[in-house]
Structure formats: C-alpha cells, structure tokens
Design a protein around this motif. Structure first.
Motif, short mmCIF file in Angstrom:
data_model
loop_
_atom_site.label_atom_id
_atom_site.label_comp_id
_atom_site.label_asym_id
_atom_site.label_seq_id
_atom_site.Cartn_x
_atom_site.Cartn_y
_atom_site.Cartn_z
N GLN A 157 -3.49 -0.22 -1.33
CA GLN A 157 -2.54 0.37 -2.27
C GLN A 157 -3.08 1.62 -2.94
OE1 GLN A 157 -1.52 -2.47 -5.13
NE2 GLN A 157 0.17 -1.30 -5.98
N GLU A 158 -4.29 1.50 -3.46
CA GLU A 158 -4.81 2.67 -4.16
C GLU A 158 -5.68 3.49 -3.21
OE1 GLU A 158 -7.57 -0.51 -5.94
OE2 GLU A 158 -5.85 -0.47 -4.64
N SER A 218 4.26 1.91 -2.90
CA SER A 218 4.94 1.49 -4.12
C SER A 218 4.54 2.28 -5.36
CB SER A 218 4.70 0.01 -4.36
OG SER A 218 3.32 -0.23 -4.39
N SER A 219 3.69 3.28 -5.24
CA SER A 219 3.25 3.92 -6.48
C SER A 219 3.36 5.44 -6.44
CB SER A 219 1.81 3.53 -6.78
OG SER A 219 0.98 3.92 -5.74
N GLU A 245 1.11 -2.59 0.33
CA GLU A 245 1.87 -2.02 -0.81
C GLU A 245 1.68 -0.52 -0.92
OE1 GLU A 245 0.50 -4.09 -4.30
OE2 GLU A 245 1.85 -5.75 -3.91
N ASP A 283 5.60 9.27 -6.68
CA ASP A 283 6.80 9.94 -7.15
C ASP A 283 7.65 10.29 -5.93
OD1 ASP A 283 6.34 13.12 -6.59
OD2 ASP A 283 4.46 12.03 -6.96
N ALA A 305 -1.97 10.34 -7.32
CA ALA A 305 -1.95 9.11 -6.53
C ALA A 305 -1.40 9.39 -5.14
CB ALA A 305 -1.12 8.06 -7.24
#
Lengths: 565, 581
Positions: free
Chosen positions: A404-405, A488-489, A485, A491, A462
C-alpha cells in the motif's frame, strides 16, 4: 573463517614472541649482574646488552605483526557477522517484524557488533599472552621450590571462588546491559522516526520522559555489572598478599632450618609477585571477553531464529509463465485460521480482484502468494510448481508484491526504481518509467531522475511514491503481481496516472489485487469475494452484481458512498 | 580548513564538557587509582622488609609485623581497586547516557527540515556508537590519571637516585609524547571516518527494517544485502586504517622504554664496574624503569582512546550545534485561553533548499470555525501548507497568523496546542491502542478515549482486537491496515481537541465504504473548529464550507464545492470527475 583462523594463530604466535622478549629482559639483567658486574667483567655485560638490543629491535616488528593480524582477523570476523545478520533480516518472516521492534534489530547489527570489537581485536590475543606468562612463571616457581609452590596454592581458593562468583553473575549482568541498550535504541528509534508526530502534538517532553527511565536503566545495568566485575579482580591483591604471607612464613622456618637458600627465597618471592601481573591482565580481559560473549549471544540469537521460509535443496526455478493455483489453502496465525480451505485458479494474464471486509483474510492471501508464510494445509502452485519447491530467488523474481505505501530509500529516484535490480542501466530505468507513463513527470523535476528523494521520501507525494513502486515492478518483469490496497490512497489526478501505470505493468501478467475501491474490482476480469477467510463468490463483476448477493450489496453501498453529496 | 578547525575545537569543547560534567566521578576514579598504584608499589617493599628484617634475621615477630603490613597493603589495594572500577564504570555509563540524552533531546527540538535531511538511523548511530567512544574514554580516564602520576613519580625517584643516568633513561619520554601528538591528529580524522562508516551502515539497517514490506515485496533483499556488504566492508577498511596507525604508533611506544632499559643495563652496568654506581642503585634503577613499561604502553593506548573520543565528538557536536530553524520567540505573546482559530497565510513563500519555490505568494484565510478543503495537483504544496499551519516549518517570506498574531511571536507549544495536524502516514508508537489515542492529551480519561474512537469510526475494530484498547500495537502498527491506522490518528486528533484541525490526506486509506461511516464523525469533529482538509474524494471535500484550489504555489480558485463544480473546468479535471462520471 579459515583465513581468519590463520591470522588469529599468527597473532597469537606474535603475542607469544613478544611475551618471551619481555620476559627475557630480567633474565639478561640477572646474567649481566651475576656474570659481569659482580665480577667487574665488562664482556658479559656487553653480550647481554647486545642480545637485549637485538631482542628489543625485534619487538616493534612483532608487535606490529600482532596488531595487523589481529585487526584484520577481527574486522573480517565482525564483517561476516554483520553481513550474516543483515542477510538474516531478509530471511526472517514478516511475522517476526510484527513482534520484534525495529530498535532491537538495529541494536543487534550495530551496538552489539561494535561491543565485540574489544573481544576480537584485543581480548583474544591478550588472554593468550598473559596465559603464557602465567604458565611460564608457574613453571619457574615449581622449578625453584616445589614446596613453596605447593604452599602458595593457598591463593587458589580465593581466585577460584572469586572467578566462580564472577562467572556466575557475569552472564546475566552483561545480557542485561545488551537488553537495556536495545531498549534505549528502540525508544530512540521510535522517537526519531516519529519525530514529526511528536512535534505536532507537543509530545517532546513526554517522549523524553518515557525514554529517560530506559536510559537510566542502562546506567543501572552497567552499575550492577560493575559490582559483578569487582568480584573478579578486587580479590587479586588479597590473594597475592595471602600467598606471599604463607610463602614467607614457610620460607622463614625453612631458612631457619637451613633447608633453603636466601637466593631461592628472593627469586621465588620475586616471581610470585610477578605472577599476579599477568593474572590481573588475564582477569581483566576475561571480563571484556564475557562482555563480548553476551553481545555475541544476542547476535547468534538473532541468527538462530528459524527462518520459516527456506529453500529446499532440490528447489527448481519457478516458471515465468503458467497458471497460479491455490488448492485447499488453510492458514492461521496462532490457532485461529484466517484463510480457510481456499481454492482458486488464476489463468496466466488474468486479473483478479480480492474483495471483502477488513479481516476477511485478503492481506493474508497476499502474504501467502508472495510466500511470506507457507500454507498450513493445501498448496499454491505457479505453472504447476509448488511455491515451496521453487528457489527463493526465482520466487522473488516471478511473484512481486506492491504494498500500500510506497516506501522510498535514501538516494535518487533512479536508485529507488532499480532497488531490486541495481545493475539496471539508466536506460532500463527510463524504459521502465516510460512503460508506466511516468517518465515525463519525474524528468520534469529540476534534477530529473537524479532528484534525491530524501529520507522517508517526504517530498514525493504518496502517488509519486506509488509510481516509483510500480516502476520497480516494470523493471523487475515478474509473472505475477500482488497489489495490496495499492490504489486506495491517491488523489484522483494522480490516481489516473497510477491506474495508467498499473494497467501498463499489468499487461500480459497475472495480477491479484486486494481491492478496497470497487472501481478496481469492476475493471478486473474476475472478482473473488472473501468472508471470514473463505471464498464465497467468484465471478466477473457483472455476473456478481446480477446475482444480487454479497458483492452486489458491497457494490451498492460503494456507489452510495460515491454519490453522497 | 578553517571550518575543519572549528569543528575540531567544537569536538574538544564537547569532550571537556563531558569530563567536567562527571568531575566528581573523575576525581574519585583518579584518587582511588592513585591509591591503588601506591598499594601496588608498596607491596614489594613490604616483602623486601619482611625478608631483610624477618627471614634473614630469623626474627619471628618482625616477620609477623611486616607480613601484617603486607596484608594491610593488600587490603588497601583491594579496596582502592574496587572503588576505582566502580567509579570507572559509573563515569562510563553516566557520560554515555548524558551524551545520548543530549542528542535525543536536541533532535526532538530540531525542526522538520533538519529531519528531512538527517534520518533516524544516522542520529541513532551518533547517540549510540559515537557516544560509546566518548564513554570508553571516560571509563579509562581515572586509570590514566593514575598512570600519568606514576610515570612522574618514577621519573622523580630516578632523578633522585642518579640524575645523569636518569636523564638518559628519560629521553624517550618526550619522544613518546611527541609521537603521541603527531599521531593524535591522524587518529582524530581516521576515527571520524570510521564512525561515519558506522553511521552509514546503521542508516541502511534502519531503512531496511522500516521498509521491510517493500523490500520483501519486490525482492530487493539481495541487492540491499550487497549494498550493506559494501558499507560493512567500508567499516573494515576504515578500522584497518586505524589499525595501520596503531601498527606504527604502538610498537614505537613499546620500543622506546626498552631503549631506556638497555641504557640502564649497559651504561649503568659499566658505571657499577667502574665504581661510580652502587649495585643496589643499579638494581633499584632497573626495577623502576621496568615499572615504566606498562604505564607507558597503557598511556599510548589512552592517547588513541582519547582521539577516537574526540573524533566521535566531532560528529556528536555537529548534531548538538545544529540550530533549529524554528526559534522560540524570546518574549512570546500569550495566546488567549480560548483560541478563536482565525488562521491566515499572508503572501507566503516557501521553498526547499534547492531554490525551487513550493509556495509563491500564497494568501489564504480561514475564519474561526470555518472549514476549508484545499485541493491541488501533486506537488502543489498542500502538505507544506499543513506543515506551516502547525509551525513544523517557517515560511521563507510572508507570515502565518493565528488569531491575528504571527505564529513566530507565539510560544511554539501554544501554536501546536491550538493546531492539531493529522498526517497521511500514521505513526503509531509501540504502546497500547488507548495510549496511542491519548498521545496528544496524556490526561484524557478512558471515556474520552473511547468516545474519540467511536467518533473516528475506530471503536468497532478496536473491540475486535485481542485486548481491545489495551492491545499493544507493533512499532509501525503493522497489525493494523492503513485505514485502521488513519482512524486511530483521527481519534488522536479528536482527543487533542484543537482550535484548528488540519487533516492532511488523513482519510486517504480509509475504505471508501468506511469513509462513508466516518463522514458523520468528521462533520461532528469539524463543528466549532477551524478545519483545513486536504482530501481528494469529492464526498469528503463537500464536507467543507469552502474549497480553495492550490496550483503553482498560489490559490488560483476559491468557492464552494458546488460552485466550483459548476463553474470551473479546472476543478472538475482536478477531481477527475470527468473520468469517473
């Protein structure tokens, strides 16, 4: 290890030579006095002086050899220990990282290894040197007077008792120091890694307050160790005095009875005094030795954590093509199964979205696919080869995970893209970025791909971090991509970029996405819905919506969320 | 060169300060070390007396007296040795803690722009590995002073016995100090390099452990191991550089006293034969010169210990002398008890050090209680605005005003109390869930914690954790998903109860379905406080009273979500509504 051992033997030989040279000094003086000075004959004096000069000029070279050999051997040993520990970090399962704190691991590779320095550089050779001196002196004592030598054994119980008591307490005391060091480093690591949050919430004082007791505990651990230490060498002078006292008492009565000459008594006593000098050094280095041993034990403890994921001797290369098949996979972290009896066949190049509530077991499936864990029951195969039968290198090459990150390492953007393939050329990096359509974005930065991302990549958004992560995958060219995921984070604008990048990289590859955004699921070839560790629905988005069951309900609530004002 | 000298001076200043901070311990160690030396020197004298006056004369009572004296000296030596050791370890442990504490405390004061440059691994290495070098010096300092005094005492005794011979014997002493002086500078530089190599390796370890999921996911383990191997090999190289210095310096140090012994043997021996010197003096001379060998060797080692400490201190003082760019005003303006939450950025310019402006004349106003959504493309500086509001950074030009006061004139603590910032990346500390939520207000009670968790939509999953609120979270909150971590961060901000709330992409990882659930919570949280929301989802943006569009370092459009949707193509493009709709 073999060249290291050879150097250690060399260093030990040099120490022995150096000790012998030191010991020859008094012997030469005695010879000069007895044979020359007393008889007013300069010849023996000259001979003694010349021999002494020869030996003395040898000494610097012997000492030099000892320093260089011991340093090379010691540093190489520490190097291999560091490298082995770092390799171990890679072999440890993710579960280990969920339990163990980063600071503890860091302390193993830094502070613990460093505290071995004294042990490998000096203690080993010093212990050999002083042991030799002790042995030679004891031989001289026995040779001079076996009776007095036997009597001087009276010091032995004191020495034995004190060293026994030291060794009894030393292990625990020094292990405690290593543990306290790890604790302080953990506190430091947390405070420093989270410094922005600490400052934003004015927690500097509290953070210090929480850290200070640990720092104080480290002082206390040292203090306790110092009390254990003095057991070892504080009693030496007492042992020495007792030995001298009984020897002199015995010698006095022997002398009275004419059983011993004054010269023998004097020589014996001188040697006995000399004996305690190497004993003192021996014990002091023994203390250092124990201290190093405690650190070594901590490192070995890390090295011996069983790596649950290992490579079989018969391992084969995993194929670059082929279906990904999960058959009856069951897995759980303690006793509670998180994934139950899951069977799913993914065709080559197919895109699957895993959907389900938090805790349904999606992330665990991702960990199983990338072999962070092995299934407890059932199997996962790529192109017909069980993942457990494949080499680890081919596994990491063929199946990659995009978390995710997007964690960035210090270095430039280009360095970060080639994280897993440092040999990739600049052109390879550019091609990877071009493939995912992100080349222009990074090249337009003032320093282009050579822009330093800085610690923790605070200056890339991100989305850009995600793009770097995707470029890594484009460069890695795997058969299977597991996306956790990943979308999901972001813009929306960057998300478009990321989605473009992802579809570019997903082209022709098998992709399993752990989707939270159902728009991702909508685009997948098939959607797999998980509930309490089980696969409850598998079909295309349209079919599932049509079925009107679990997925259809999720889809409805997702759309309601989007449509809300 | 001048800068290097300044750094060297700073290093020495630091070493002196550490010694001074432990002055009682150092004096204690030196005195007990001296006493120990006296005992060590006196014991053979007692033996000599016992032989001469007891054994030789067959005088039993005299023998007993001198043996009693020997026992006394032994006990004295024992006590002094023990005290010396206790002091040595005390000095070591205390100065180690002192250096470490100072670095940590100072690092917590240094602002975000410093931490952007210097990572936690590097700072940790200074607080452990470098401080260890200083601690080692403090460990040996008492012994060293004892040895120095021994050398002086022996020199005086030698001069008294026979000054001519003594001068010849003592010639090596100044040579030794000269050699020590010559080498000390090189030791200093080399040790600084070695310590830097350690810091370099430690940084990679820290980064690898912190990013282990990425490392494992992409299979970067092997290349990173290669990188680490190279860094570790550099440590070996640097350490061997120092060993090569040792290999010249230490042999010299062992050799020079041997020359003294040789001089005594040959010159002294000839003079005894010539009748110039008594045999007794000759023997005594030999014994005393032999007593110099060990202290001189140890002193040589101490020179290197000291220089290593100075080298490490250069790295330590580099951190300690870094000035936070954010300064507390000398006479801060007191904020009123109830902060209204009027926030204004006036003509703010801000750039990172490379000279490319991130914000370029930004004007923005939030009335008390108003909520504003800040939107803009990647890299437009939204997070910078968030950081400026909480005064993690100061603008290069222009001002950030809180209730009409420039935040530079307010106490830093007051600003950060009034403004709570929720980051996109949630940092959870290895502590219980409750403590992590309580982070911003340590005296919050359990009820407030659970209410905040409820509001943030975190209560349900917390209840499912093994020990509920008492569950200890992993260091980086590994056991929680990104969305769960963010909800804990929001609960944290709710507990802080700030006048100004800044949500920097703080709901990005919350499932869209869950965000729906916490939208009500956000509305409640935003009630009655000034809120700046950085978000991308239209639904979240719509919660704000007003929207400002940031581009090219300025606000280019402002208005309500509905107005902008209707009137601005740029806005619609930004939200990618065209693409979704």
């Amino acid at each position: 290890m073999r060249p290291v051992r050879g150097r250690y033997f060399g260093a030990a030989a040099a120490v022995i030579a150096s000790t012998l040279i030191t010991l020859s000094g008094p012997a030469l003086v005695r010879y000069a006095v007895d044979a020359g000075i007393k008889k007013h004959d300069t010849h023996p004096l000259n001979v003694a002086a010349i021999i002494f000069l020869c030996l003395a000029s040898l000494k610097p070279f012997v000492v030099r050899a000892q320093i260089l050999l011991a340093a090379t051997a010691g540093e190489r040993f520490l190097h291999s220990l560091r490298v082995a520990s770092f390799d171990k970090l890679q072999a440890l399962p993710l579960g280990f990282y969920e339990r163990e704190r980063a600071g503890v691991l860091i302390s193993r590779l830094t502070s613990d290894v460093q505290s071995l320095n004294e042990l490998v550089r000096e203690a080993l050779v010093e212990i050999v040197g002083s042991a030799l001196q002790i042995v030679l002196t004891v031989v001289a004592l026995i040779f001079l007077s076996p009776e007095l030598a036997a009597i001087s054994l009276v010091a032995l119980p004191i020495l034995v008792a004190s060293s026994w008591s030291f060794h009894h307490g030393a292990g625990r005391a020094y292990h405690a120091i290593r543990d306290r060091v790890a604790e302080t480093l953990t506190a430091l690591q947390e405070g420093l890694a989270g410094v922005r949050v600490v400052q934003a919430f004015r927690r500097e004082q509290r953070t210090l307050e929480r850290y200070r007791p640990r720092s104080q505990a480290q002082i206390r651990a040292w203090r306790r160790a110092s009390f254990v230490n003095i057991r070892l060498f504080a009693f030496l002078p007492l042992a020495q005095a007792s030995a001298l006292i009984v020897v002199l008492l015995t010698a006095a009565s022997m002398y009275k009875d004419g059983k011993i000459s004054l010269g023998t008594v004097t020589a014996f006593v001188l040697y006995l005094i000399q004996l305690f000098d190497p004993i003192g050094r021996f014990t002091e280095w023994l203390g250092e030795f124990r201290q190093g041993l405690a650190a070594l034990a901590k490192i070995v403890g890390l090295l011996e954590v069983p790596a649950s994921i290992t490579q079989k001797p018969s391992a084969v290369e995993l194929p670059h093509k082929g279906a990904l098949a999960l058959s009856n996979v069951t897995f759980g972290y303690r006793k509670r199964p998180v994934v139950r009896d899951l069977t799913l066949e993914v065709a080559p190049g197919e895109h699957i979205a895993l959907v389900g509530a938090t805790g349904a077991g999606k992330s665990t499936v991702a960990k199983l696919l990338t072999r962070q864990y092995d299934p407890q029951q059932g199997s996962i195969q790529l192109g017909g080869v069980d993942l457990r039968e494949g080499t680890l290198a081919s596994l990491r090459r063929q199946i990659v995970l995009l978390p995710q990150e997007g964690h960035l390492f210090t270095g430039t953007i280009a360095d970060n893209v080639r994280l897993a393939h440092p040999e990739a050329s600049d052109e390879d990096v550019r091609r990877a970025l071009r493939t995912i359509g992100a080349l222009d974005r990074f090249e337009s930065l003032p320093q282009g791909l050579d822009t330093d991302v800085q610690t923790r990549g605070l200056r890339l958004s991100a989305g850009e971090r995600q793009l770097v992560g995707i470029a890594r995958i484009a460069l890695a060219d795997p058969a299977v991509i597991v996306l956790d995921e990943a979308t999901s984070s972001l813009d929306p604008a960057t998300e478009v970029a990321v989605e473009t990048a992802l579809s570019a990289v997903a082209e022709g590859r098998t992709v399993i996405t752990i989707a939270h955004r159902l728009s991702t699921a909508q685009r997948a070839d098939r959607v797999a819905v998980m509930e309490h560790g089980r696969l409850v629905e598998v079909a295309s988005h349209d079919e599932l919506v049509e079925q009107g069951e679990r997925y259809a309900r999720l889809w409805a609530s997702w759309q309601a969320g989007l449509a809300a004002p | 060169m001048g800068e290097h000298d300044a750094q060297r001076r700073a290093a020495w200043r630091f070493v002196r300060a550490v010694i001074r901070s432990q002055s009682a311990g150092v004096i204690g160690a030196a005195l007990s070390g001296l006493l120990w030396q006296v005992g060590a020197v006196a014991a053979p004298l007692m033996v000599k007396q016992a032989i001469d006056r007891g054994v030789l004369t067959r005088d039993h009572s005299a023998l007993l007296i001198w043996l009693g004296a020997l026992l006394f000296v032994g006990l004295l030596e024992m006590a002094a040795g023990a005290v010396r050791h206790l002091y040595a370890i005390r000095n070591r442990a205390r100065s180690d803690a002192r250096v470490r504490d100072a670095i940590f405390a100072h690092a917590l004061r240094l602002d975000a722009s410093y931490h952007d440059r210097v990572g936690p691994g590097e700072l940790m290495s200074r607080a452990s590995s470098d401080s260890e070098q200083v601690a080692r010096m403090m460990d040996s300092i008492g012994h060293t002073i004892g040895y120095v005094l021994t050398v002086f005492a022996v020199a005086v005794v030698l001069l008294v016995i026979d000054w001519k011979l003594a001068l010849i014997v003592l010639i090596p002493l100044p040579l030794i100090s000269l050699a020590g002086w010559g080498y000390s500078r090189r030791y200093h530089a080399q040790s600084e390099r070695l310590q830097a190599a350690w810091g370099n390796a430690a940084s990679l370890v820290e980064e690898t452990v912190a990013g282990i999921r990425v490392v494992k996911g992409i299979g970067a383990g092997r290349p990173l191991a290669g990188d680490f191997r190279a860094r570790s090999a550099r440590i070996v190289e640097r350490a061997l550089d120092i060993a090569r210095l040792d290999a010249v310096f230490m042999p010299t140090l062992e050799f020079l006293p041997l020359l003294g012994l040789l001089a005594v043997l040959w010159l002294g021996g000839r003079r005894v034969i010539a009748g110039d010197l008594s045999l007794g003096s000759f023997v005594a001379f030999n014994a005393y010169v032999a007593m110099l060998v060990w202290p001189l060797r140890v002193l040589g080692q101490r020179v290197t210990t000291l220089q290593k400490a100075v080298g490490a201190s250069a790295r330590i003082s580099e951190v300690l002398e870094a000035e936070p760019k954010l300064r507390e005003p000398r006479h801060p303006i007191k904020l009123e008890q109830a902060v209204r939450g009027d926030v204004r950025l006036a003509d703010v310019r801000f750039g990172h050090e490379d000279g490319h402006p991130v914000l370029d004349g930004l004007d923005l106003h939030l009335a008390p209680g108003e909520s504003l959504a800040l939107v803009g493309p990647t890299g437009s500086g939204k997070s910078t605005v968030a950081g400026l509001l909480a005064r993690l950074y100061d603008p290069d030009e222009g001002a950030v005003l809180l209730d009409g006061h420039n935040v530079r004139d307010l106490a830093l603590g007051d600003v950060r109390k009034a403004v709570a910032l929720v980051f996109e990346e949630t940092f959870l500390f290895s502590d219980t869930v409750a403590e992590n939520i309580r982070f911003a207000r340590p005296n919050a009670n359990d009820e407030e914690i659970s209410r905040a968790a409820e509001l943030a939509g975190a209560a349900a999953f917390i209840a499912d954790l093994p020990d509920g609120y008492e569950t200890v979270l992993g260091e980086r909150g590994f056991s929680l998903s990104g969305g769960q971590r963010q909800r804990i961060a929001i609960a944290r901000a709710i507990v802080a109860d700030p006048a100004v709330l800044v949500l920097d992409d703080a709901t990005s990882a919350v499932d869209a379905t869950k965000e729906h659930e916490i939208r009500a919570a956000l509305t409640t949280v935003m009630q009655g406080r000034t809120t700046l929301v950085i978000a991308h989802r239209p639904a979240t943006i719509a919660l704000a009273d007003r929207v400002a569009v940031l581009d090219g370092g300025r606000i280019v459009e402002q208005g309500t979500h509905a107005d902008l949707l209707r009137g601005s193509a740029r806005y619609r493009a930004l939200l990618a509504l065209e693409a979704v709709a």
